[in-house]
Design a protein around this motif. Structure first.
Motif, mmCIF file in Angstrom:
data_model
loop_
_atom_site.group_PDB
_atom_site.id
_atom_site.type_symbol
_atom_site.label_atom_id
_atom_site.label_comp_id
_atom_site.label_asym_id
_atom_site.label_seq_id
_atom_site.Cartn_x
_atom_site.Cartn_y
_atom_site.Cartn_z
ATOM 1 N N HIS A 9 0.859 -1.191 0.000
ATOM 2 C CA HIS A 9 0.000 0.000 0.000
ATOM 3 C C HIS A 9 0.889 1.233 0.000
ATOM 4 O O HIS A 9 2.112 1.151 0.110
ATOM 5 C CB HIS A 9 -0.978 -0.007 1.171
ATOM 6 N N GLU A 39 -2.177 -0.784 -3.176
ATOM 7 C CA GLU A 39 -3.387 -0.397 -2.466
ATOM 8 C C GLU A 39 -3.297 1.068 -2.048
ATOM 9 O O GLU A 39 -2.197 1.611 -1.912
ATOM 10 C CB GLU A 39 -3.561 -1.273 -1.221
ATOM 11 N N PRO A 40 -4.443 1.725 -1.820
ATOM 12 C CA PRO A 40 -4.409 3.123 -1.372
ATOM 13 C C PRO A 40 -3.792 3.243 0.014
ATOM 14 O O PRO A 40 -3.661 2.265 0.752
ATOM 15 C CB PRO A 40 -5.889 3.527 -1.363
ATOM 16 N N SER A 47 0.804 9.576 2.800
ATOM 17 C CA SER A 47 0.891 8.809 1.558
ATOM 18 C C SER A 47 2.189 9.117 0.811
ATOM 19 O O SER A 47 2.664 10.255 0.794
ATOM 20 C CB SER A 47 -0.298 9.137 0.650
ATOM 21 N N ALA A 49 2.209 8.747 -2.365
ATOM 22 C CA ALA A 49 1.740 9.001 -3.731
ATOM 23 C C ALA A 49 2.211 10.338 -4.313
ATOM 24 O O ALA A 49 2.672 10.384 -5.458
ATOM 25 C CB ALA A 49 0.219 8.900 -3.792
ATOM 26 N N LEU A 59 0.669 5.674 -10.986
ATOM 27 C CA LEU A 59 0.077 4.875 -9.917
ATOM 28 C C LEU A 59 -1.206 4.213 -10.392
ATOM 29 O O LEU A 59 -2.088 4.866 -10.951
ATOM 30 C CB LEU A 59 -0.202 5.740 -8.695
ATOM 31 N N GLU A 61 -4.180 2.193 -8.688
ATOM 32 C CA GLU A 61 -4.716 1.866 -7.376
ATOM 33 C C GLU A 61 -5.460 0.540 -7.412
ATOM 34 O O GLU A 61 -6.301 0.302 -8.278
ATOM 35 C CB GLU A 61 -5.646 2.983 -6.901
#
Length: 370
Positions: A9, A39-40, A47, A49, A59, A61
């Motif tokens: 994640h 995974e988020p 995060s 991200a 990315l 998800e």
């Protein structure tokens, strides 16, 4: 070169995701076009991200449940299977069957499987998974030899298609920093005569946090100058808070929650505690050494990450008094000494590790030297 990386994640409290982020932020994402399937970010965590997107990583998800994640991966690979490399970070028996699926859907891609965990006992189903992994993957990586052997088989490290990809850390972030040490200690009311033990990670069964509190209580009984600062969150935090009251140390234990500036907290510690039930080769152990902090870990933590003379091990069944005596003996206080020459020579400098991974990708696809 197109690469699909399959992670866990996007939260920073995942050691695997911290490794993935570190690796991708130091790779040439112009030459290596990376899709990250993960995974988020779980609630309450920072995060990875934004930094990854800024670096050019695409990315994808996935659902958080295992079945949904596998089905989503299968759908993605049916639609887009033009990858030169698929780099799969795995720590489960089920991952062996995922490898079979990947090979069926992407027969031209070179499949790298990467282990990050050791959690005995070994079972018959794991033995079967070893064989499936070895039949389906092209190359095997482990954060240490023990992690490779556990997930891929006892003798995997004897094979030419296995290598250790150590959990390297960023030298520009993790280093001895006296100013950061002073600031964090001041912020949390840690006096000049106080001794500060610390922990960074998930507050869950793997990290054995209730035992950590019992060790700390024994330390405080031997030396009342001890305090404990916990960086991270997790499902066992309420139980930990109750235990601090039962042990009579609630006024000495600080729950700092999830923090983004981990290097500053590492510098603030006089001792890093890691009495885990199981590990692969924890990133935090290397981060602590990079900041010059003495470490006391359980023997359930593989010694791959014990690069410097700062790391000491004890079995979980050793008396609490022995844990306390060892902690008091090895924690010398600040200022810390630089251990980066030793870490860099052992390959734990992030840019070196990223370069080695690029060389592996090139070699497997025939783009580098044989």
């Amino acid at each position: 070169m197109r690469i699909l990386m399959i992670g866990h994640h996007l939260g920073v409290q995942s050691g695997v995701q911290r490794y993935v982020q570190n690796l991708l932020l130091n790779m040439d994402t112009g030459k290596y076009r990376v899709d990250l399937f993960a995974e988020p970010c779980p609630p309450g965590q920072q995060s990875t991200a934004p930094a990854l997107r800024q670096a050019g990583v695409n990315l994808i998800e996935s659902p958080a449940d295992k079945k949904g994640k596998i089905l989503a991966l299968a759908r993605h690979l049916r639609q887009d299977h033009d990858y030169a490399i698929i780099h799969y970070h795995t720590a489960s028996k089920l991952g062996a069957l995922v490898c079979v699926m990947i090979r069926a859907l992407c027969p031209r891609a070179k499949l790298i499987v990467h282990s990050h965990i050791v959690y005995p006992p070994m079972t018959l189903t794991w033995r079967i998974a070893h064989g499936v992994y070895q039949l389906s993957a092209h190359y095997f990586l482990g954060c240490g030899v023990a992690a490779g052997r556990f997930v891929f088989g006892d003798h995997i490290d004897r094979k030419p298609n296995f290598a250790v990809a150590c959990n390297a850390v960023d030298r520009n972030r993790f280093f001895v920093d006296d100013a950061a040490r002073a600031q964090v200690r001041r912020s949390y009311g840690i006096g000049q005569t106080d001794r500060l033990a610390g922990f960074v990670g998930r507050l869950n069964h793997q990290k054995n946090p209730l035992f950590l509190l019992r060790v700390f209580a024994a330390m405080a009984q031997q030396d009342p100058a001890w305090k404990l600062l916990l960086v991270g969150g997790g499902e066992m935090e309420p139980e930990m808070r109750r235990l601090t009251g039962e042990l009579g140390v609630e006024d000495r234990v600080i729950f700092a929650g999830v923090q983004s500036e981990v290097p500053a907290f590492m510098n603030a510690f006089d001792l890093f505690l890691l009495p885990s039930n199981f590990e692969g080769s924890p990133v935090t152990l290397v981060e602590a050494q990079a900041c010059g902090v003495p470490c006391l870990a359980s023997t359930n933590v593989p010694d791959d990450g014990s690069v410097t003379d700062l790391v000491h091990f004890l079995p979980l069944d050793a008396p609490l008094t022995q844990w306390a005596e060892t902690a008091c003996r090895i924690a010398h206080g600040g200022p810390h000494a630089d251990r980066w020459p030793v870490l860099a020579a052992a390959g734990y400098e992030l840019k070196i590790a990223a370069s080695r991974m690029e060389q592996l990708y090139d070699r497997l696809t025939g783009e580098g030297n044989p």
